[in-house]
Design a protein around this motif. Structure first.
Motif, PDB file in Angstrom:
ATOM      1  N   ILE A 299     -14.887   2.666  38.287  1.00  0.00           N
ATOM      2  CA  ILE A 299     -13.617   1.992  38.559  1.00  0.00           C
ATOM      3  C   ILE A 299     -12.499   3.020  38.582  1.00  0.00           C
ATOM      4  CG2 ILE A 299     -11.841   0.464  37.598  1.00  0.00           C
ATOM      5  CD1 ILE A 299     -13.967  -1.435  36.713  1.00  0.00           C
ATOM      6  N   GLU A 300     -11.669   2.954  39.623  1.00  0.00           N
ATOM      7  CA  GLU A 300     -10.423   3.715  39.698  1.00  0.00           C
ATOM      8  C   GLU A 300      -9.277   2.721  39.537  1.00  0.00           C
ATOM      9  OE1 GLU A 300      -7.903   6.414  42.933  1.00  0.00           O
ATOM     10  OE2 GLU A 300      -9.262   4.829  43.604  1.00  0.00           O
TER      11      GLU A 300
ATOM     12  N   GLU B  53     -18.251   8.534  31.132  1.00  0.00           N
ATOM     13  CA  GLU B  53     -17.144   9.479  31.175  1.00  0.00           C
ATOM     14  C   GLU B  53     -15.890   8.795  31.690  1.00  0.00           C
ATOM     15  OE1 GLU B  53     -16.937  12.479  34.285  1.00  0.00           O
ATOM     16  OE2 GLU B  53     -18.783  11.660  35.165  1.00  0.00           O
ATOM     17  N   ARG B  54     -14.762   9.379  31.344  1.00  0.00           N
ATOM     18  CA  ARG B  54     -13.467   8.902  31.850  1.00  0.00           C
ATOM     19  C   ARG B  54     -12.643  10.123  32.252  1.00  0.00           C
ATOM     20  NH1 ARG B  54     -11.973   4.839  28.394  1.00  0.00           N
ATOM     21  NH2 ARG B  54     -12.663   3.397  30.030  1.00  0.00           N
ATOM     22  N   ARG B  55     -12.152  10.099  33.472  1.00  0.00           N
ATOM     23  CA  ARG B  55     -11.363  11.192  34.013  1.00  0.00           C
ATOM     24  C   ARG B  55      -9.945  10.713  34.304  1.00  0.00           C
ATOM     25  NH1 ARG B  55     -15.107  13.820  38.742  1.00  0.00           N
ATOM     26  NH2 ARG B  55     -17.109  13.924  37.641  1.00  0.00           N
ATOM     27  N   GLY B  56      -9.059  11.668  34.492  1.00  0.00           N
ATOM     28  CA  GLY B  56      -7.708  11.324  34.907  1.00  0.00           C
ATOM     29  C   GLY B  56      -7.558  11.205  36.404  1.00  0.00           C
ATOM     30  N   GLY B  57      -8.644  11.436  37.150  1.00  0.00           N
ATOM     31  CA  GLY B  57      -8.633  11.344  38.607  1.00  0.00           C
ATOM     32  C   GLY B  57      -9.997  11.712  39.146  1.00  0.00           C
TER      33      GLY B  57
ATOM     34  N   ASP C 230     -11.922  15.356  38.421  1.00  0.00           N
ATOM     35  CA  ASP C 230     -12.308  15.695  37.051  1.00  0.00           C
ATOM     36  C   ASP C 230     -11.125  16.149  36.206  1.00  0.00           C
ATOM     37  OD1 ASP C 230     -14.135  15.747  35.010  1.00  0.00           O
ATOM     38  OD2 ASP C 230     -14.872  17.760  35.444  1.00  0.00           O
ATOM     39  N   GLU C 231      -9.923  15.650  36.539  1.00  0.00           N
ATOM     40  CA  GLU C 231      -8.772  15.923  35.699  1.00  0.00           C
ATOM     41  C   GLU C 231      -8.987  15.284  34.328  1.00  0.00           C
ATOM     42  OE1 GLU C 231      -7.143  14.854  39.880  1.00  0.00           O
ATOM     43  OE2 GLU C 231      -8.841  14.353  38.587  1.00  0.00           O
ATOM     44  N   PRO C 232      -8.514  15.904  33.266  1.00  0.00           N
ATOM     45  CA  PRO C 232      -8.673  15.299  31.938  1.00  0.00           C
ATOM     46  C   PRO C 232      -7.846  14.018  31.833  1.00  0.00           C
ATOM     47  CG  PRO C 232      -7.242  17.232  31.825  1.00  0.00           C
ATOM     48  CD  PRO C 232      -7.824  17.213  33.195  1.00  0.00           C
TER      49      PRO C 232
ATOM     50  N   LYS D 265      -3.460   7.201  35.894  1.00  0.00           N
ATOM     51  CA  LYS D 265      -4.616   6.397  36.281  1.00  0.00           C
ATOM     52  C   LYS D 265      -5.848   6.988  35.632  1.00  0.00           C
ATOM     53  CE  LYS D 265      -6.246   8.698  40.510  1.00  0.00           C
ATOM     54  NZ  LYS D 265      -6.588   8.501  41.935  1.00  0.00           N
ATOM     55  N   HIS D 266      -6.964   6.295  35.766  1.00  0.00           N
ATOM     56  CA  HIS D 266      -8.227   6.856  35.300  1.00  0.00           C
ATOM     57  C   HIS D 266      -9.351   6.457  36.245  1.00  0.00           C
ATOM     58  CE1 HIS D 266      -9.784   3.045  33.422  1.00  0.00           C
ATOM     59  NE2 HIS D 266      -8.494   2.800  33.300  1.00  0.00           N
TER      60      HIS D 266
END
Length: 244
Positions: free
Chosen positions: A139-140, A217-221, A224-226, A233-234
């Motif tokens: 999901i974005e 995992e969860r990214r900031g974009g 692979d932004e933290p 957003k995530h």
């Protein structure tokens, strides 16, 4: 579920000016989804006009989409390669399709088109039923921008041009919101409003657990932004365990 993406919206959807169709926006999403799909199939909830499905399919990943809007799907069908994307018309909260998938995904805030918590929970359960063991759900979605609201403020503009004003309205008590558009077309004003339900990352994790999925995992974009407290957003990836 009401279709807010009828002919008038579909006719201009691909002309959006927020950058969502730009190559450097689409390709990172396709990179991750193709890697997660591997040799398997992908299921897109809210496939729309094929912004992600078409380039993902061009990478060799079979894609099936679910969408409520026939007008949007007609645009997909008219594009090169659109005939290779299987589509089921229906509400992706509960609609089932044949077979299983190695990855399912919801992009560009589409989870918020489900305007109740129950519908969002049902969506996770529907996806879990479609995933093969080891499969993933991506999901974005934006992080709710409540910190940007001053005390007592409920509305926040996100686009202002000489011919358009677009703004979000929030209800912090219910997590309901709407995106509202006032636009001048051919010298006349037009207004439309689309309802949403914003959802927090931890809330999505709980929905995933209820469906038997776990956060990978969860990214900031997509690049692979933290993911941090300042992320707007995530991109989150949940997986279906190989063994229960």
């Amino acid at each position: 579920m009401i279709d807010y993406f009828g002919e008038s919206v579909a006719a201009r959807y691909d002309e959006r000016h927020d950058g969502m169709f730009e190559h450097d926006v689409v390709e990172p999403a396709v990179d991750l989804l193709a890697a997660l799909a591997g040799a398997g199939r992908a299921l897109e909830l809210g496939v729309g006009t094929g912004r992600i499905a078409l380039p993902l399919n061009a990478r060799g990943v079979p894609v099936h989409g679910i969408d409520l809007s026939r007008a949007m799907v007609d645009r997909l069908r008219a594009k090169p390669g659109g005939d290779r994307i299987g589509v089921t018309i229906g509400d992706f909260t509960t609609t089932r399709v044949e077979g299983t998938f190695s990855v399912a995904y919801l992009v560009f805030n589409t989870i918020m088109n489900l305007t109740s918590q129950d519908e969002q929970v049902d969506c996770f359960r529907t996806v879990a039923d479609h995933l093969e063991p080891g499969g993933t759900f991506v999901i974005e979605v934006g992080v709710p921008e409540l910190r940007a609201l001053a005390p007592g403020q409920i509305a926040r503009p996100f686009r202002v041009t000489p011919t358009e004003v677009a703004f979000d309205v929030y209800d912090a008590a219910t997590q309901l919101m709407s995106s509202n558009y006032v636009e001048v077309v051919d010298g006349r004003g037009e207004y439309r409003s689309i309802p949403f339900r914003y959802v927090w990352p931890a809330e999505l994790d709980l929905m995933a657990r209820l469906a038997g999925l776990r956060l990978r995992e969860r990214r900031g974009g997509w690049r692979d932004e933290p993911f941090t407290a300042d992320s707007e957003k995530h991109v989150s990836v949940w997986e279906k365990p190989v063994t229960p």
